[in-house]
Design an enzyme around this catalytic site. Structure first.
Site, PDB file in Angstrom:
ATOM      1  N   GLU A  80       0.567  21.824  29.824  1.00 43.05           N
ATOM      2  CA  GLU A  80      -0.204  22.447  28.745  1.00 43.05           C
ATOM      3  C   GLU A  80       0.402  22.184  27.362  1.00 43.05           C
ATOM      4  O   GLU A  80      -0.136  22.624  26.353  1.00 43.05           O
ATOM      5  CB  GLU A  80      -0.350  23.947  28.996  1.00 43.05           C
ATOM      6  CG  GLU A  80       0.958  24.648  29.326  1.00 43.05           C
ATOM      7  CD  GLU A  80       0.745  26.042  29.900  1.00 43.05           C
ATOM      8  OE1 GLU A  80      -0.329  26.630  29.660  1.00 43.05           O
ATOM      9  OE2 GLU A  80       1.657  26.552  30.566  1.00 43.05           O
TER      10      GLU A  80
ATOM     11  N   ASN B 279      -6.870  24.933  28.199  1.00 43.82           N
ATOM     12  CA  ASN B 279      -6.980  25.830  27.043  1.00 43.82           C
ATOM     13  C   ASN B 279      -5.810  25.642  26.080  1.00 43.82           C
ATOM     14  O   ASN B 279      -5.981  25.417  24.881  1.00 43.82           O
ATOM     15  CB  ASN B 279      -7.038  27.295  27.496  1.00 43.82           C
ATOM     16  CG  ASN B 279      -8.187  27.569  28.455  1.00 43.82           C
ATOM     17  OD1 ASN B 279      -8.966  26.673  28.762  1.00 43.82           O
ATOM     18  ND2 ASN B 279      -8.297  28.783  28.919  1.00 43.82           N
ATOM     19  N   ASP B 280      -4.590  25.735  26.626  1.00 44.04           N
ATOM     20  CA  ASP B 280      -3.402  25.578  25.782  1.00 44.04           C
ATOM     21  C   ASP B 280      -3.168  24.124  25.384  1.00 44.04           C
ATOM     22  O   ASP B 280      -2.715  23.848  24.274  1.00 44.04           O
ATOM     23  CB  ASP B 280      -2.157  26.137  26.472  1.00 44.04           C
ATOM     24  CG  ASP B 280      -1.951  27.615  26.162  1.00 44.04           C
ATOM     25  OD1 ASP B 280      -2.480  28.078  25.139  1.00 44.04           O
ATOM     26  OD2 ASP B 280      -1.275  28.305  26.946  1.00 44.04           O
TER      27      ASP B 280
ATOM     28  N   CYS C 216      -7.094  23.732  35.656  1.00 45.85           N
ATOM     29  CA  CYS C 216      -7.389  25.157  35.869  1.00 45.85           C
ATOM     30  C   CYS C 216      -7.836  25.854  34.587  1.00 45.85           C
ATOM     31  O   CYS C 216      -8.023  27.057  34.575  1.00 45.85           O
ATOM     32  CB  CYS C 216      -6.180  25.878  36.464  1.00 45.85           C
ATOM     33  SG  CYS C 216      -4.740  25.899  35.380  1.00 45.85           S
TER      34      CYS C 216
ATOM     35  N   ARG D 252      -3.188  34.571  38.005  1.00 49.73           N
ATOM     36  CA  ARG D 252      -2.453  34.989  36.795  1.00 49.73           C
ATOM     37  C   ARG D 252      -1.698  36.274  37.107  1.00 49.73           C
ATOM     38  O   ARG D 252      -2.293  37.345  37.179  1.00 49.73           O
ATOM     39  CB  ARG D 252      -3.427  35.218  35.639  1.00 49.73           C
ATOM     40  CG  ARG D 252      -4.215  33.992  35.217  1.00 49.73           C
ATOM     41  CD  ARG D 252      -5.149  34.351  34.061  1.00 49.73           C
ATOM     42  NE  ARG D 252      -5.859  33.199  33.555  1.00 49.73           N
ATOM     43  CZ  ARG D 252      -7.113  32.873  33.895  1.00 49.73           C
ATOM     44  NH1 ARG D 252      -7.769  33.626  34.770  1.00 49.73           N
ATOM     45  NH2 ARG D 252      -7.697  31.815  33.386  1.00 49.73           N
TER      46      ARG D 252
ATOM     47  N   ARG E  87       0.896  31.725  39.493  1.00 51.30           N
ATOM     48  CA  ARG E  87       1.603  31.326  38.278  1.00 51.30           C
ATOM     49  C   ARG E  87       2.601  32.417  37.899  1.00 51.30           C
ATOM     50  O   ARG E  87       2.249  33.596  37.878  1.00 51.30           O
ATOM     51  CB  ARG E  87       0.612  31.113  37.123  1.00 51.30           C
ATOM     52  CG  ARG E  87       1.287  30.627  35.846  1.00 51.30           C
ATOM     53  CD  ARG E  87       0.266  30.359  34.750  1.00 51.30           C
ATOM     54  NE  ARG E  87      -0.331  31.587  34.244  1.00 51.30           N
ATOM     55  CZ  ARG E  87      -1.325  31.618  33.347  1.00 51.30           C
ATOM     56  NH1 ARG E  87      -1.832  30.480  32.885  1.00 51.30           N
ATOM     57  NH2 ARG E  87      -1.824  32.758  32.944  1.00 51.30           N
TER      58      ARG E  87
ATOM     59  N   ARG F 227      -6.826  29.128  19.209  1.00 47.67           N
ATOM     60  CA  ARG F 227      -8.213  29.137  19.678  1.00 47.67           C
ATOM     61  C   ARG F 227      -8.883  30.498  19.556  1.00 47.67           C
ATOM     62  O   ARG F 227     -10.095  30.599  19.703  1.00 47.67           O
ATOM     63  CB  ARG F 227      -8.282  28.642  21.133  1.00 47.67           C
ATOM     64  CG  ARG F 227      -7.430  29.406  22.108  1.00 47.67           C
ATOM     65  CD  ARG F 227      -7.287  28.622  23.420  1.00 47.67           C
ATOM     66  NE  ARG F 227      -6.113  28.993  24.163  1.00 47.67           N
ATOM     67  CZ  ARG F 227      -6.123  29.797  25.225  1.00 47.67           C
ATOM     68  NH1 ARG F 227      -7.244  30.310  25.640  1.00 47.67           N
ATOM     69  NH2 ARG F 227      -5.012  30.079  25.850  1.00 47.67           N
TER      70      ARG F 227
ATOM     71  N   HIS G  24     -12.024  42.926  29.837  1.00 45.52           N
ATOM     72  CA  HIS G  24     -12.482  43.468  31.114  1.00 45.52           C
ATOM     73  C   HIS G  24     -13.995  43.606  31.143  1.00 45.52           C
ATOM     74  O   HIS G  24     -14.633  43.398  32.175  1.00 45.52           O
ATOM     75  CB  HIS G  24     -11.830  44.840  31.357  1.00 45.52           C
ATOM     76  CG  HIS G  24     -10.488  44.741  32.001  1.00 45.52           C
ATOM     77  ND1 HIS G  24      -9.634  45.800  32.091  1.00 45.52           N
ATOM     78  CD2 HIS G  24      -9.859  43.700  32.595  1.00 45.52           C
ATOM     79  CE1 HIS G  24      -8.531  45.415  32.719  1.00 45.52           C
ATOM     80  NE2 HIS G  24      -8.648  44.151  33.021  1.00 45.52           N
TER      81      HIS G  24
END
Length: 584
Positions: free
Chosen positions: A443, A466-467, A514, A305, A345, A477, A198
């Site tokens: 992904e 990312n994935d 994304c 998300r 998602r 990662r 955050h």
């Protein structure tokens, strides 16, 4: 003192130059001692008083937020207020005082350690980093209990003498950052934190240069040291040589001019030099993020998300959000985007997040029961979320995005449950978009390599880089031991990316990216050269990516990209991608 450099995680762009101001932590290694039976209630009262004081502090910060502040800032304070009210923090700590006779600080730290261990088991990066919010609330309580304080130096009336303060801390909570908003501080450096903490999100919202995850920065940097933060690289230079300082001041001035220039293209359509229009979408975590998405000129939301709804519920016995609760959040986002599409998602957490203390966790949660696998194993939870999303689709354009699909039967089961949710709403006379678009996250390498079965069944595809990179290269990662192996330009990654984009375009099915690559200007022209027409990113990255697009010629980029995709040497690929930016 000799100059030295520290390397961490870049979370907010820009350069900050100033004198360091160290914030002392309340220290989690507090005094541990047992109290007598007669002292128990006094110790309970001491912790209850601390909770009440922190609640008042947070409520004051919340109510004092200026109206022009980004709306997500208030939401982060609300999360800390939720955590403070959660019985898993304060009530369980009070039970420890009563049952084990620990002093208040020890009881609080014991319970925080228990909650932290639960968060460490979570595979999802965003949710795992919510541990930081629990630690930050705990830190605030400890500061009240131990009498330590979080203070910045007072600013002179003209503000000149403290205009360039760089805050250095073990950690800074979003609430503390908001308290500092009236003070002139140039940037901040923390030992803890990650890309999705955050504090990092607040830094991006306030546009403050920052570097987190610096490990021992707060111990190595001394009070009033000259510091340079290179927010783009996640690098901190301590006590820089005069020549280095001069170079960074010039770079800082150049970046400021460039940012002012970027502001002029907010309302400009993202069209390449040869006339191809590109869709630029925003990634959001909260409905309030829609304000910054709209402000940045996003064409819609490419990734909402939904995990944030489950985020503030920190205990193992936490109650899941109700259908109405979820619906209201989705509806708020849809309405806020004023007709622009919102891609939601479905829940991307897993059984690696234990719902009870006794529940077993997976040995390797990255490869376990997570995302759609978890949702299919918990059909009632999934059905509740799907009903909420479908109900929100009556208020604007909504698209459904399913994470981590790899098998045809998973797609078919998912579509069957979506149809079940639709039928329930029809039977109850509740309106929704009958033609809602359903898409798949690509992904997992298996999904990229078996794309025809997705194209046959789905309306659109969204590549989660990312994935996809993590699974293709078999690395975690967020594991510092192997983080250096995380390479978006690995030949195998580029092959999968280009294959998905090309096959999707050939089949006439929309494909977006994304993941982090979409918002990184280093890769914009490469992705354009692969044929990508939809990018989804953090709103703060959107204008810089748009600038790249406006200066790009697709015919030229397509030829360069074909050459890059034929190469199997990482160094040659990296050099060619850099050259692509330099010459385009």
């Amino acid at each position: 003192m000799a100059s030295f450099t520290l390397h961490g995680i870049p979370v907010s762009r820009g350069i900050a130059i100033g004198r360091s101001h160290l914030l002392a932590p309340a220290a989690m290694d507090v005094k541990h001692y047992l109290i007598g039976e007669t002292e128990v209630e006094a110790e309970v009262q001491r912790l209850q008083n601390a909770v009440a004081k922190v609640r008042t502090e947070l409520q004051t910060i919340r109510s004092d937020l200026p109206k022009e502040s980004p709306p997500e800032l208030g939401a982060f304070v609300d999360v800390h207020l939720l955590i403070l009210s959660d019985p898993m923090l304060a009530e369980m700590s009070l039970d420890i005082i009563r049952n084990r006779h620990y002093n208040a600080e020890w009881a609080l730290v014991t319970q925080i350690d228990e909650l932290s261990a639960q968060f460490d088991e979570i595979e999802d990066t965003y949710l795992r980093e919510r541990k930081m919010d629990v630690l930050q609330v705990g830190e605030r309580l400890l500061k009240v209990l131990t009498g330590t304080a979080t203070r910045l130096p007072e600013v002179d009336s003209d503000g000149a003498s403290f205009a360039n303060i760089v805050v250095v801390a073990y950690d800074i909570s979003p609430a503390d950052m908001l308290q500092f908003r009236d003070r002139a501080f140039a940037g901040f450096v923390t030992d803890l934190g990650g890309q999705n903490s955050h504090t990092a999100i607040v830094a991006r919202s306030l546009d403050i240069p920052a570097a987190v995850g610096m490990n021992h920065a707060s111990k190595l940097i001394k009070q009033d040291d000259w510091i340079i933060i290179d927010g783009d690289a996640g690098v901190v230079i301590v006590d820089p040589a005069p020549m280095i300082l001069k170079q960074y001041r010039e770079l800082q001035a150049h970046q400021l001019r460039a940012r002012r220039k970027l502001g002029k293209i907010k309302k400009t359509r993202a069209v390449t030099l040869d006339g191809t229009e590109i869709s630029l979408l925003a990634n959001i975590e909260l409905p309030s993020d829609c304000a910054s998405a709209m402000e940045s000129g996003a064409n819609g939301v490419g990734l909402f998300r939904s995990e944030f709804l489950f985020m503030g519920r920190i205990g193992p016995q936490h109650e899941l959000p109700t259908e109405d609760e979820q619906f209201e959040s989705y509806r708020q986002a849809v309405v806020a985007m004023k007709g622009r599409p919102v891609t939601i998602r479905t829940l991307d957490v897993g059984a690696d997040k234990p719902l009870s203390a006794e529940e077993q966790t997976a040995l390797n949660p990255a490869l376990g029961l997570r995302a759609i696998r978890y949702c299919l194993a918990e059909p009632q939870l999934f059905l509740t979320q799907l009903r909420a999303i479908l109900r929100a689709s009556a208020f604007g354009t909504v698209k459904l995005l399913i994470p981590m699909l790899a098998h045809a039967f998973e797609i078919d089961q998912t579509l069957a449950i979506i149809e079940q949710a639709k039928q329930q709403l029809r039977d109850e006379g509740i309106g929704f978009d009958e033609s809602i678009k359903i898409g798949a996250m690509i992904e997992i390498p298996a999904a990229a390599l078996a794309l025809p079965m997705f194209i046959k069944r789905m309306d659109f595809l969204s590549i989660g880089t990312n994935d996809l990179i993590q699974y293709t290269l078999a690395i975690d990662r967020v594991d510092h031991e192997v983080a250096h192996l995380y390479n978006p330009l690995h030949p195998a990654v580029l092959f999968l990316l280009s294959t998905v984009i090309a096959m999707g375009r050939k089949a006439g099915i929309p494909v977006s990216v994304c993941g982090e690559m979409a918002g990184d200007v280093k890769f914009t022209r490469l992705l354009l050269g692969m044929g990508l027409l939809e990018f989804s990113m953090h709103p703060a990255q959107l204008l810089a990516v748009k600038q790249e697009i406006l200066n790009s010629d697709l015919d030229d980029l397509t030829l360069q990209t074909k050459k890059i995709l034929r190469s199997t040497e990482p160094s040659a690929i990296a050099a060619a991608v850099s050259q692509m930016r330099a010459t385009a």
